[in-house]
Design a protein around this motif. Structure first.
Motif, PDB file in Angstrom:
ATOM      1  N   LEU A  20       0.434  -1.337  -0.179  1.00 28.52           N
ATOM      2  CA  LEU A  20      -0.114   0.079   0.296  1.00 28.52           C
ATOM      3  C   LEU A  20       0.793   1.233   0.136  1.00 28.52           C
ATOM      4  N   PHE A  21       2.688   1.218   0.647  1.00 32.17           N
ATOM      5  CA  PHE A  21       2.681   2.395   0.447  1.00 32.17           C
ATOM      6  C   PHE A  21       3.854   2.157  -1.104  1.00 32.17           C
ATOM      7  N   ALA A  22       3.524   3.636  -1.288  1.00 30.81           N
ATOM      8  CA  ALA A  22       4.990   4.012  -2.198  1.00 30.81           C
ATOM      9  C   ALA A  22       6.480   3.249  -1.971  1.00 30.81           C
ATOM     10  N   GLU A  23       7.120   3.307  -2.481  1.00 37.18           N
ATOM     11  CA  GLU A  23       8.462   3.162  -2.600  1.00 37.18           C
ATOM     12  C   GLU A  23       9.415   3.626  -1.461  1.00 37.18           C
ATOM     13  N   ASP A  24       9.483   4.314  -1.567  1.00 35.68           N
ATOM     14  CA  ASP A  24       9.942   5.469  -0.061  1.00 35.68           C
ATOM     15  C   ASP A  24       9.481   6.315   0.517  1.00 35.68           C
ATOM     16  N   GLY A  25       7.692   5.120   1.389  1.00 37.13           N
ATOM     17  CA  GLY A  25       6.947   5.456   2.028  1.00 37.13           C
ATOM     18  C   GLY A  25       7.245   6.076   2.701  1.00 37.13           C
ATOM     19  N   VAL A  26       6.522   6.086   3.828  1.00 42.71           N
ATOM     20  CA  VAL A  26       7.946   6.407   5.313  1.00 42.71           C
ATOM     21  C   VAL A  26       6.185   6.176   6.492  1.00 42.71           C
ATOM     22  N   PHE A  27       6.023   5.313   7.416  1.00 43.29           N
ATOM     23  CA  PHE A  27       5.782   4.948   8.673  1.00 43.29           C
ATOM     24  C   PHE A  27       6.314   5.921   9.925  1.00 43.29           C
ATOM     25  N   GLU A  28       5.908   6.510  10.146  1.00 43.96           N
ATOM     26  CA  GLU A  28       6.008   7.155  11.779  1.00 43.96           C
ATOM     27  C   GLU A  28       5.491   7.309  13.300  1.00 43.96           C
ATOM     28  N   PHE A  29       5.816   7.344  14.359  1.00 44.98           N
ATOM     29  CA  PHE A  29       5.556   7.275  15.747  1.00 44.98           C
ATOM     30  C   PHE A  29       5.722   7.815  16.167  1.00 44.98           C
ATOM     31  N   PRO A  30       5.886   9.708  15.594  1.00 41.39           N
ATOM     32  CA  PRO A  30       6.518  10.478  15.908  1.00 41.39           C
ATOM     33  C   PRO A  30       6.775  10.624  17.557  1.00 41.39           C
ATOM     34  N   TYR A  31       6.165   9.939  18.810  1.00 45.39           N
ATOM     35  CA  TYR A  31       6.576  10.359  20.079  1.00 45.39           C
ATOM     36  C   TYR A  31       7.570   9.059  20.609  1.00 45.39           C
ATOM     37  N   PHE A  32       7.605   7.889  20.295  1.00 45.11           N
ATOM     38  CA  PHE A  32       7.823   6.698  19.952  1.00 45.11           C
ATOM     39  C   PHE A  32       9.185   7.009  20.647  1.00 45.11           C
ATOM     40  N   SER A  33       9.926   8.033  20.256  1.00 47.42           N
ATOM     41  CA  SER A  33      11.293   8.345  21.128  1.00 47.42           C
ATOM     42  C   SER A  33      11.928   8.754  22.673  1.00 47.42           C
ATOM     43  N   VAL A  34      10.797   9.198  23.432  1.00 48.86           N
ATOM     44  CA  VAL A  34      10.532   9.174  24.641  1.00 48.86           C
ATOM     45  C   VAL A  34      10.712   8.132  25.336  1.00 48.86           C
ATOM     46  N   LEU A  35      10.219   6.390  24.564  1.00 47.39           N
ATOM     47  CA  LEU A  35      10.437   5.411  25.102  1.00 47.39           C
ATOM     48  C   LEU A  35      11.754   5.011  24.559  1.00 47.39           C
ATOM     49  N   GLY A  36      12.438   5.973  23.828  1.00 43.21           N
ATOM     50  CA  GLY A  36      14.363   5.505  23.043  1.00 43.21           C
ATOM     51  C   GLY A  36      13.421   4.049  22.188  1.00 43.21           C
TER      52      GLY A  36
END
Length: 146
Positions: A28-44
């Motif tokens: 379903l994603f483009a070849e360079d498609g992105v799946f992001e979870f912006p707040y996961f950085s606080v969980l390392g």
């Protein structure tokens, strides 16, 4: 060519059976498609997965914990310009194929380009994620991430 709404419906359909739908989901994603979870950085944890290889990897990680999600309370809000939308929804899934339920509320942004998902950005309660998925709950959140 698929619209953002059609892509969202197809993505949600994949979430209903992750054991058998990862390849379909990645497609379903483009070849360079992105799946992001912006707040996961606080969980390392990593926040961005780009390209088919990384998308397959993150969906495999999710599938290692969940075979499927049941979605409810879905509200779709399309933007006026471009092929994009915001969606609010609730999900439930059994953690590690046990009887423990992972319940989460999401607000997601989906941007489609040329009939494929260019960006899927999911905002969720990371405290709930840590409590439910980390072996020791919030105690496993890295100090630097807090």
């Amino acid at each position: 060519m698929s619209t953002s709404r059609e892509l969202l419906i197809a993505f949600f359909d994949c979430l209903g059976d992750l054991d058998n739908s990862i390849d379909r989901c990645v497609d379903l994603f483009a070849e360079d498609g992105v799946f992001e979870f912006p707040y996961f950085s606080v969980l390392g944890m990593p926040t961005r997965f780009q390209g088919k290889t990384e998308l397959r990897q993150v969906l495999g990680i999710i599938n290692a914990h969940f075979s499927a999600f049941t979605l409810s309370e879905i509200e779709v809000h399309e933007v006026k310009e471009g092929d994009a939308l915001f969606v609010r929804y609730h999900s439930d899934g059994f953690i590690d194929r046990s009887e423990r339920v992972y319940a989460q509320d999401y607000v997601s942004q989906l941007i489609a380009v040329d009939g494929k998902i260019k960006v899927l950005r999911e905002y969720l309660n990371v405290i709930n994620t840590a409590r439910m998925l980390f072996p020791n709950g919030l105690a496993d959140v890295p100090a630097a991430a807090g």
